[in-house]
Enzyme design. Structure first.
Site, mmCIF file in Angstrom:
data_model
loop_
_atom_site.group_PDB
_atom_site.id
_atom_site.type_symbol
_atom_site.label_atom_id
_atom_site.label_comp_id
_atom_site.label_asym_id
_atom_site.label_seq_id
_atom_site.Cartn_x
_atom_site.Cartn_y
_atom_site.Cartn_z
ATOM 1 N N SER A 1 0.788 -1.229 0.000
ATOM 2 C CA SER A 1 0.000 0.000 0.000
ATOM 3 C C SER A 1 0.819 1.278 0.000
ATOM 4 O O SER A 1 0.602 2.179 -0.800
ATOM 5 C CB SER A 1 -0.938 -0.017 1.202
ATOM 6 O OG SER A 1 -1.647 1.195 1.307
ATOM 7 N N GLU A 2 1.782 1.389 0.910
ATOM 8 C CA GLU A 2 2.323 2.717 1.197
ATOM 9 C C GLU A 2 3.331 3.228 0.181
ATOM 10 O O GLU A 2 3.563 4.436 0.081
ATOM 11 C CB GLU A 2 2.888 2.725 2.613
ATOM 12 C CG GLU A 2 1.746 2.738 3.606
ATOM 13 C CD GLU A 2 2.152 2.420 5.021
ATOM 14 O OE1 GLU A 2 2.052 3.329 5.857
ATOM 15 O OE2 GLU A 2 2.551 1.276 5.285
ATOM 16 N N ALA A 3 3.924 2.342 -0.599
ATOM 17 C CA ALA A 3 4.799 2.829 -1.670
ATOM 18 C C ALA A 3 4.029 3.735 -2.624
ATOM 19 O O ALA A 3 4.581 4.689 -3.180
ATOM 20 C CB ALA A 3 5.393 1.653 -2.436
#
Length: 971
Positions: free
Chosen positions: A877-879
């Site tokens: 998710s955070e990429a």
């Protein structure tokens, strides 16, 4: 009160009801009739989640007064379109195109789609987008592209251009499910409007349930509370109690964990209900609890306070001034810091001074609001099992239990937390203030069940936001464009409260100039408390603030050298043998191959943008590197359980909290892969999730950790279960055979990160460390068009090459990518929570609509299998919400020559820059921010005052080896 009897034809049947024609809306009436598929998000007709059809036309039912509707009018809600056993093609299309994430907005989109396809059976993609723009259907999760895909697929079926089966995901005959776009288990209920979110659960609670609302005076950002006047409120009809801090038997605080020795905060600064000081505009001084929500809301208006204004520091720059008064008496305003020292270290400034090319600037990333379409609502009651049960949007259930216990004084073992179907949080759900409020109200009201309701403006004022950051930075290169060194001083505004603040500062200390080879650096990241909204988790946590500075400096350097921004990055990406700014190798090195994939696209788009650019509409292309860590490192664990059931199926127990990202389908695919030797199918897996009474602690849905950690833990559990089932001849025992032989049928296992690898916490003196078992990588590219007359920038194309390892569910990863990238575009251009009155709703705070996000939205997945994970997977998710905003900002500069140093890039900022250029003036960055003390003096102080002894007190005896400051650094 004068009531009216009415009849409406709802979903084909006449429904009689009694209503208040002055106060009731169409939404409140149909929801009271049990048709809770119609959701109410913003409550102001902006988000479209309440969309229904009235006499053949779309309306936003939350603002449509029932008294203005003619009797016997026809109403169509989501329930009238299709049911689980009789699905409409639109519902099937949404499920199978990956268009359902949190699902809160989904019923409104499906009703809107139904109306569109009745009017236009063959829309183009742009006509679909125009329709949702006109009818104000907003989605915060998906980035819209998969929704448009679903509409186009449904239209084909409805025109008989293809069969329904043609748009459905096919289960593989070889039972190789990993990586396939399996439909989310929860999607069926969501597309039918049958998923009960918090407000739906409140509506369906027993009739003796009390209703609590907030008292937010909203009089000051910082004030001394002298008195609360609740007498008039207590006399109002239906009021049970006005609960204040004086009614709380416990500490009235959330839990606090120290993350670094350089932390001057000694404990939690966050009171659940105000005691003697108001610390920010949204602080809650009381809860009014009554027999109905309406009675509670009316009574809350009667609560007043006496207060005395105190000095307000609304930004880091104000709070860090030497003459600023302490906001919290027990620690200074600038209360924690994390240095980075690499290579030449403290001599890096001299290297930079002597370098052939140097660029510098000061950069600001804004207070980004999460803006889920569903706000917040919580229920608390004593269960028949003797547990105080709290239903909420939890994203770290067991830590939330600890927070509730800390606040109330109840023992943790007496508390049960259940995650409701959740209309997204994007990170703020990690904070448990409202969860504790509901528990406090229940305990203060003689243990009566309580439903806590919060309006959207109250939610915006109360909830945490992405912490703003001010960064001064310099970057130096040699004659060939190779980076010599970098320095930075980053100040993070953590708002009024300190939870997680000293964890937040470790993110810029990992991701400044990621993933480049920086041979020499000197950096400092600090955090301060202010009187604005407190900082909390948000997807990409802490990394967007770093990339705001580092990716701007990379573009500025390319311009100074006269080198293409892509080429400068290609020259300086880390390659095998290079180390990160924490002086350890990158665990993977996919960067060169990822840039090779992007290069031809970049060249094509750059050439087209140059051709299509006009003086009135200038186009440009921007590049930005991003990425993120996977797991919470040395602190992380994941516990799951697998059980063989009497019917031969397998139950998976976990707290993989589903915030919309797909915790259900993640649990499904990892369990299928772990039990693959048994030949299981999706129908063989029963998911039991997110209820602390039944599920072990799988950790937080944060730090891109759940897929990685769950993979580890479920393989361990599956191995134990399959070993127990396996007979000497290699076949497997049935449930009955297991029971007959006295063999357990349920196995709970825990995976701990340090057990498999040596992880090292960041050294408090140097930032040296190896705290994560894996990284994710994302190379972002945006095409932007700038209207030179107005200054408005529009992102018209987006490309992302990512590497998140082996993908477990392609539809879920695509959804997280599109959604995260859409937040990036909003962060760059429109999103902000600074003006507490202007920004108190999703429209005012700048939520992107469908026409703000490009349909030319492209994902290219590059896969480097992770050798630390049994399935080769990483996080995801955070990429996608790390650095994408800087691709947009860099594209603006490429298009029109205006460098935006302080987010967001509002039209007036760009227009001001264009006007300066037209006058022949230079656009200069802000003067260096003053971040609390002289950067060089502070770094010298840290050098001469090393901290090591506090590690002895911070960490448990059996784990100290992993947490020691590092003295030997690998080659």
């Amino acid at each position: 009160m004068k009531l009216r009897k009415m009849t409406l034809n709802i979903n084909g049947a006449d429904r009689m009801f009694i209503c208040d024609p002055e106060k009731d809306t169409l939404a409140s009436v149909i929801r009271r009739l049990g048709l809770t598929g119609t959701k109410v998000g913003c409550g102001t007709g902006v988000c479209g989640s309440c969309t229904v059809m009235l006499n053949g036309k779309l309306v936003r039912s939350c603002t449509k007064k029932i008294g203005k509707i003619e009797e016997y009018s026809e109403v169509l809600t989501i329930e009238g379109i299709g049911a689980p056993r009789y699905l409409h093609p639109i519902q099937v299309a949404f499920m199978h195109a990956g268009a359902v994430q949190c699902g809160f907005c989904t019923p409104g989109f499906i009703v809107s789609t139904y109306a569109l396809l009745r009017e236009n059976p063959s829309p183009t993609r742009e006509e679909v987008r125009d329709w949702f723009q006109k009818n104000r259907n907003i989605c915060r999760c998906t980035g819209y592209k998969q929704i448009v895909d679903a509409v186009m697929n449904a239209a084909k079926v409805m025109r008989s251009d293809c069969a329904l089966e043609d748009i459905m995901v096919k289960l593989p005959e070889d039972k190789e499910y990993y990586g396939k776009p399996l439909v989310r288990p929860a999607a069926l209920a969501k597309v039918c409007g049958l998923a009960d979110y918090g407000d739906d659960i409140e509506l369906k609670m027993p009739e003796n349930t009390l209703h609590a609302v907030l008292v937010q005076p909203k009089v000051a950002f910082h004030a001394k509370l002298k008195a609360i006047h609740k007498e008039e409120a207590e006399k109002m009809p239906g009021v049970y109690k006005v609960v204040t801090a004086a009614d709380i038997k416990g500490p009235n605080r959330l839990g606090f964990m120290q993350f670094t020795p350089r932390t001057l905060a000694s404990g939690q600064s966050h009171p659940i209900l105000v005691e003697d000081k108001i610390f920010n505009y949204g602080d809650v001084v009381a809860l009014v609890v009554a027999d109905t929500k309406a009675h509670a809301q009316e009574a809350a208006k009667k609560v007043t306070i006496d207060w005395e204004q105190l000095p307000e520091y609304r930004t880091y720059l104000e709070a860090a001034m030497p003459d600023a008064q302490r906001i919290h008496e027990d620690h200074p305003n600038v209360w924690s810091e994390q240095p980075n020292v690499k290579g030449a270290g403290h001599d890096t400034p001299q290297l930079i001074d002597e370098a052939p090319y140097v660029v510098e600037g000061s950069f600001y990333s804004s207070r980004e609001p999460h803006m889920p379409i569903e706000g917040d609502t919580v229920q608390a009651y004593w269960g028949d099992d003797g547990l105080l049960t709290v239903h909420c949007k939890a994203m770290q259930i067991y830590s939330n239990i600890g927070d509730i216990a800390e606040a109330t004084g109840l023992p943790a073992e007496k508390i049960r937390v259940v995650e409701n179907p959740t209309g997204a949080t994007f990170g703020w759900g990690i904070a448990a203030a409202t969860y504790a409020m509901a528990a406090i109200a229940c305990l203060a009201c003689d243990d009566m069940p309580v439903a806590l309701s919060i309006t959207y403006p109250e939610f915006m004022a109360l909830s945490g936001k992405r912490a703003p950051a001010y960064t001064n930075g310099r970057l130096a290169c040699d004659e060939n464009g190779k980076i010599i060194g970098a320095e930075w001083d980053c100040g993070m505004d953590h708002g009024s409260y300190n939870e997680l603040g000293d964890d937040l500062i470790t993110r810029p200390a990992k991701f400044m100039f990621f993933p480049y080879n920086i041979p020499n650096c000197l950096g400092l990241t600090r955090v301060a408390c202010t009187n604005h909204n407190y900082g909390t988790a948000y997807r990409g946590y802490g990394s967007p603030q770093a990339y705001t500075a580092s990716e701007a400096l990379m573009d500025m350097m390319a311009k100074k050298i006269g080198m293409d921004p892509f080429e400068l990055r290609y020259k300086n990406i880390a390659r095998p043998g290079d180390t990160n700014i924490n002086q350890y190798p990158f665990r993977e090195y996919p960067m060169e191959k990822m840039m090779d994939l992007m290069r031809p696209i970049y060249e094509e788009v750059k050439e087209r943008a140059a051709k299509e650019s006009t003086p009135e509409k200038k186009r440009g292309v921007g590049i930005a590197w991003g990425g993120y860590n996977v797991t919470e490192g040395i602190f992380d664990q994941c516990t799951v359980a697998l059980e063989l059931l009497p019917n031969g199926k397998f139950a998976k127990y976990d707290t993989w909290q589903d915030q919309g990202q797909g915790g259900d389908v993640g649990a499904l695919v990892t369990t299928l892969e772990a039990l693959k030797p048994l030949g299981v199918t999706p129908d063989d897996i029963v998911l039991i999730q997110n209820d602390s009474k039944y599920c072990p602690d799988s950790g937080a849905t944060a730090s891109s950790r759940q897929h990685y950690m769950n993979s580890k833990a479920v393989v361990m559990a599956a191995d134990e279960l399959m070993n127990a089932m396996r007979k000497p001849d290699g076949t497997y025992r049935t449930y009955e055979e297991m029971v007959a032989e006295g063999i357990p049928t349920k196995y709970e296992t825990q995976y701990n990160n340090p057990e498999d690898m040596t992880l090292k916490y960041l050294d408090p003196n140097t930032g040296v460390g190896n705290p994560t078992p894996a990284f994710t990588y994302a190379l972002h590219m945006a095409e932007v068009e700038v209207d030179t007359k107005t200054g408005k920038a529009t992102c018209i194309g987006y490309w992302c090459v990512d590497d998140v390892g082996v993908i477990g569910n392609i539809a879920a990863v695509d959804g997280q990518a599109y959604g995260g990238l859409s937040h990036c575009i909003g962060f760059a251009l429109t999103e902000n929570y600074e003006d507490v009155k202007k920004h108190n709703n999703i429209a005012g705070a700048g939520i992107p609509t469908i026409k703000d996000i490009p349909d030319n939205f492209n994902l290219i997945h590059h896969c480097t299998p992770r050798n630390t994970n049994p399935f080769g997977s990483s996080g995801a998710s955070e990429a996608f919400q790390s650095a994408g905003h800087m691709a947009v900002i860099n594209a603006i500069d490429n298009a029109c020559g205006v460098r935006i140093y302080e987010l967001p890039a509002y039209p007036e900022k760009i227009k001001e820059g264009l006007d300066k250029l037209a006058r022949g003036e230079e656009i200069l960055p802000p003067k260096k921010y003053f971040l609390g003390s002289d950067f060089y003096e502070e770094m010298e102080y840290i050098k001469n005052n090393p901290m090591t002894d506090l590690f002895e007190d911070m960490f448990p005896e059996d784990k100290k080896e992993s947490y020691q400051p590092i003295t030997d650094i690998p080659d």
